[in-house]
Design an enzyme around this catalytic site. Structure first.
Site, PDB file in Angstrom:
ATOM      1  N   CYS A 142       0.831  -1.204   0.000  1.00 27.92           N
ATOM      2  CA  CYS A 142       0.000   0.000   0.000  1.00 27.92           C
ATOM      3  C   CYS A 142       0.877   1.270   0.000  1.00 27.92           C
ATOM      4  CB  CYS A 142      -0.981  -0.058   1.167  1.00 27.92           C
ATOM      5  SG  CYS A 142      -2.433   0.948   0.862  1.00 27.92           S
ATOM      6  N   HIS A 235      -4.705  -5.053  -0.114  1.00 27.41           N
ATOM      7  CA  HIS A 235      -4.535  -5.663   1.214  1.00 27.41           C
ATOM      8  C   HIS A 235      -5.018  -7.100   1.286  1.00 27.41           C
ATOM      9  CE1 HIS A 235      -3.178  -2.048   3.285  1.00 27.41           C
ATOM     10  NE2 HIS A 235      -4.065  -1.367   2.584  1.00 27.41           N
ATOM     11  N   GLU A 237      -3.687  -9.258   2.957  1.00 27.39           N
ATOM     12  CA  GLU A 237      -3.430  -9.731   4.327  1.00 27.39           C
ATOM     13  C   GLU A 237      -4.553  -9.364   5.296  1.00 27.39           C
ATOM     14  OE1 GLU A 237      -2.198  -7.024   3.034  1.00 27.39           O
ATOM     15  OE2 GLU A 237      -2.259  -5.444   4.549  1.00 27.39           O
TER      16      GLU A 237
HETATM   17  C1  LIG Z   1      -2.995   3.461   2.356  1.00 21.91           C
HETATM   18  C2  LIG Z   1      -2.416   2.502   3.286  1.00 21.91           C
HETATM   19  O1  LIG Z   1      -1.236   2.290   3.342  1.00 21.91           O
HETATM   20  S1  LIG Z   1      -3.537   1.682   4.235  1.00 21.91           S
HETATM   21  C3  LIG Z   1      -2.829   1.584   5.771  1.00 21.91           C
HETATM   22  C4  LIG Z   1      -3.388   2.546   6.705  1.00 21.91           C
HETATM   23  N1  LIG Z   1      -4.539   2.029   7.385  1.00 21.91           N
HETATM   24  C5  LIG Z   1      -4.658   2.023   8.675  1.00 21.91           C
HETATM   25  O2  LIG Z   1      -3.770   2.447   9.386  1.00 21.91           O
HETATM   26  C6  LIG Z   1      -5.916   1.504   9.215  1.00 21.91           C
HETATM   27  C7  LIG Z   1      -5.979   1.605  10.696  1.00 21.91           C
HETATM   28  N2  LIG Z   1      -5.778   2.969  11.193  1.00 21.91           N
HETATM   29  C8  LIG Z   1      -6.699   3.645  11.853  1.00 21.91           C
HETATM   30  O3  LIG Z   1      -7.799   3.156  12.008  1.00 21.91           O
HETATM   31  C9  LIG Z   1      -6.342   5.045  12.342  1.00 21.91           C
HETATM   32  O4  LIG Z   1      -5.146   5.461  11.743  1.00 21.91           O
HETATM   33  C10 LIG Z   1      -6.234   5.093  13.890  1.00 21.91           C
HETATM   34  C11 LIG Z   1      -7.619   4.819  14.450  1.00 21.91           C
HETATM   35  C12 LIG Z   1      -5.278   4.034  14.420  1.00 21.91           C
HETATM   36  C13 LIG Z   1      -5.719   6.466  14.349  1.00 21.91           C
HETATM   37  O5  LIG Z   1      -6.302   7.517  13.595  1.00 21.91           O
HETATM   38  P1  LIG Z   1      -6.369   9.083  14.023  1.00 21.91           P
HETATM   39  O6  LIG Z   1      -6.813   9.198  15.428  1.00 21.91           O
HETATM   40  O7  LIG Z   1      -7.162   9.749  12.967  1.00 21.91           O
HETATM   41  O8  LIG Z   1      -4.894   9.625  13.849  1.00 21.91           O
HETATM   42  P2  LIG Z   1      -3.668   9.750  14.844  1.00 21.91           P
HETATM   43  O9  LIG Z   1      -3.439  11.208  15.090  1.00 21.91           O
HETATM   44  O10 LIG Z   1      -3.768   8.853  16.034  1.00 21.91           O
HETATM   45  O11 LIG Z   1      -2.459   9.265  13.881  1.00 21.91           O
HETATM   46  C14 LIG Z   1      -2.650   8.289  12.993  1.00 21.91           C
HETATM   47  C15 LIG Z   1      -1.389   7.822  12.361  1.00 21.91           C
HETATM   48  O12 LIG Z   1      -1.082   8.616  11.252  1.00 21.91           O
HETATM   49  C16 LIG Z   1       0.287   8.515  10.983  1.00 21.91           C
HETATM   50  N3  LIG Z   1       0.755   9.873  10.735  1.00 21.91           N
HETATM   51  C17 LIG Z   1      -0.022  10.974  10.634  1.00 21.91           C
HETATM   52  N4  LIG Z   1       0.720  12.020  10.254  1.00 21.91           N
HETATM   53  C18 LIG Z   1       1.975  11.575  10.128  1.00 21.91           C
HETATM   54  C19 LIG Z   1       3.201  12.175   9.720  1.00 21.91           C
HETATM   55  N5  LIG Z   1       3.293  13.475   9.390  1.00 21.91           N
HETATM   56  N6  LIG Z   1       4.311  11.403   9.682  1.00 21.91           N
HETATM   57  C20 LIG Z   1       4.262  10.112  10.017  1.00 21.91           C
HETATM   58  N7  LIG Z   1       3.126   9.487  10.379  1.00 21.91           N
HETATM   59  C21 LIG Z   1       2.008  10.217  10.442  1.00 21.91           C
HETATM   60  C22 LIG Z   1       0.927   7.752  12.105  1.00 21.91           C
HETATM   61  O13 LIG Z   1       1.075   6.414  11.667  1.00 21.91           O
HETATM   62  C23 LIG Z   1      -0.116   7.828  13.194  1.00 21.91           C
HETATM   63  O14 LIG Z   1      -0.172   6.710  14.027  1.00 21.91           O
HETATM   64  P3  LIG Z   1       1.057   6.173  14.892  1.00 21.91           P
HETATM   65  O15 LIG Z   1       1.737   7.365  15.508  1.00 21.91           O
HETATM   66  O16 LIG Z   1       0.451   5.272  15.891  1.00 21.91           O
HETATM   67  O17 LIG Z   1       1.950   5.445  13.918  1.00 21.91           O
HETATM   68  N1  LIG Z   2      -6.803   1.713   4.719  1.00 22.89           N
HETATM   69  C1  LIG Z   2      -6.645   3.016   5.222  1.00 22.89           C
HETATM   70  C2  LIG Z   2      -6.635   4.055   4.154  1.00 22.89           C
HETATM   71  C3  LIG Z   2      -6.138   5.370   4.636  1.00 22.89           C
HETATM   72  O1  LIG Z   2      -4.749   5.430   4.600  1.00 22.89           O
HETATM   73  C4  LIG Z   2      -7.677   3.321   6.261  1.00 22.89           C
HETATM   74  O2  LIG Z   2      -8.886   3.258   5.979  1.00 22.89           O
HETATM   75  O3  LIG Z   2      -7.298   3.635   7.359  1.00 22.89           O
END
Ligand SMILES: CC(=O)SCCNC(=O)CCNC(=O)[C@H](O)C(C)(C)COP(=O)(O)OP(=O)(O)OC[C@H]1O[C@@H](n2cnc3c(N)ncnc32)[C@H](O)[C@@H]1OP(=O)(O)O
Ligand SMILES: N[C@@H](CCO)C(=O)O
Length: 305
Positions: A142, A235, A237
């Site tokens: 991703c 995804h 996985e």
């Molecule tokens: C497109 C892809 O690759 S899909 C993969 C992404 N999908 C997922 O992560 C799905 C699961 N994630 C989630 O449900 C959400 O991210 C949550 C619920 C865990 C948290 O979301 P929110 O409360 O909106 O954001 P929060 O402020 O906690 O930060 C979210 C994450 O954004 C990332 N992030 C945001 N801004 C930055 C930045 N400038 N640099 C690096 N990482 C960042 C970090 O990974 C951060 O989490 P971490 O510190 O635990 O690694």
């Molecule tokens: N799979 C991700 C997409 C956003 O990066 C999510 O829904 O959190």
């Protein structure tokens, strides 16, 4: 078989309940086989969920797979307990003298930011460069795949008008590739992103071959034959309920996204989703492990030379 993970990793209990074969240290030492060393650079906020998903799909071959978890040195994750990071993760600084047969780089919810705005971007670029001399093959997922294609080939990602969300049908384009061995002609794969990579941006990159694609969801899997990199934008996985959790999370936040397509029976979110991708997920990851195993040197020290 057997995946070797730390004894107390939360993934162990989940996977043992599912019947996934996890090898004990004592048995691992007794087997006359060199374990494949796979490093997982876990950039996801829900690290425990992701570790479990990746360990599950790596555990399906007869080889010993030893999984090393690591994270960028210069970033403190907000959503994972500190104790979990201390107990199970090493920083890149700590592992950079070591060699690995494979490196998996996960996605991260940063795909709508420019690469340069990601806090660990410069470190990730150094990790990618390090991988050329310390890792035999890369599997990037991703955003991780978008980042690797950008770093190694200057290929851009593009914003989508709306989130691409659902379990979309994909075509396998070359069944003769070792990576695609045994996969169905048409396979359903969870997609969940706001950005995409485009086929036209691959023009002029003769080493990049597209192995899976979808009429509705676009590029899915790109193989870099020269660097032995696999770039997967979607995804396989994911657990059965991961998209459901993302859907409900976004609804709660008031994000205007639609119901994930081709996921719930009758597209009805009140009905339990049916997993239609599990078999192909196991097959793809087993194929990747086989691809690495067939080509990696027996002497770990020779990796990257
Ligand atoms: C497109 C892809 O690759 S899909 C993969 C992404 N999908 C997922 O992560 C799905 C699961 N994630 C989630 O449900 C959400 O991210 C949550 C619920 C865990 C948290 O979301 P929110 O409360 O909106 O954001 P929060 O402020 O906690 O930060 C979210 C994450 O954004 C990332 N992030 C945001 N801004 C930055 C930045 N400038 N640099 C690096 N990482 C960042 C970090 O990974 C951060 O989490 P971490 O510190 O635990 O690694
Ligand atoms: N799979 C991700 C997409 C956003 O990066 C999510 O829904 O959190």
């Amino acid at each position: 078989m057997p995946i070797k993970i730390p004894h107390d990793l939360p993934a162990r209990e989940t996977l043992e309940r599912e019947g996934v074969l996890i090898i004990r240290d004592t048995d691992a030492i007794r087997q006359d086989i060199r374990p494949l060393r796979i490093a997982l650079l876990n950039l996801m906020p829900k690290k425990i969920e992701t570790e479990t998903q990746i360990a599950r799909v790596l555990a399906g071959t007869p080889l010993q797979v030893e999984m090393t978890l690591f994270a960028p040195s210069g970033y403190v994750p907000k959503n994972t307990p500190r104790e979990h990071m201390i107990d199970f993760y090493r920083s890149w600084e700590e592992i950079r003298q070591e060699k690995f047969d494979g490196l998996i780089v996960t996605g991260a919810p940063v795909e709508q930011l420019p690469f340069e705005a990601v806090v660990y971007w410069e470190e990730l670029r150094r990790i990618f460069d390090w991988s050329l001399t310390h890792v035999h093959g890369l599997f990037a997922l991703c955003w991780g795949a978008q980042a690797a294609l950008h770093h190694f080939h200057g290929i851009p990602k593009h914003q989508l008008p709306e989130k691409r969300f659902g379990v979309f049908p994909h075509r396998v384009l070359d069944h003769t590739s070792l990576l695609m061995r045994g996969l169905d002609d048409e396979i359903r794969i969870p997609v969940s992103r706001h950005t995409e990579n485009r086929r036209e941006d691959l023009a002029g990159h003769a080493d990049l071959e597209v192995l899976m694609e979808s009429d509705e969801a676009g590029l899915c899997l790109v193989h870099d034959r020269r660097l032995r990199h696999v770039h997967m934008f979607n995804h396989l996985e994911y657990d059965s309920t991961t998209l459901d959790a993302e859907y409900r999370r976004d609804l709660e936040k008031g994000d205007p996204i639609g119901v994930p397509r081709y996921y719930y029976p009758g597209d009805d979110p009140s009905r339990a989703p049916v997993n239609t991708w599990r078999g192909n997920a196991h097959l793809l990851y087993s194929n990747w492990i086989n691809y690495i195993y067939q080509t990696t040197p027996f002497d770990v020290a020779q990796i990257g030379r």
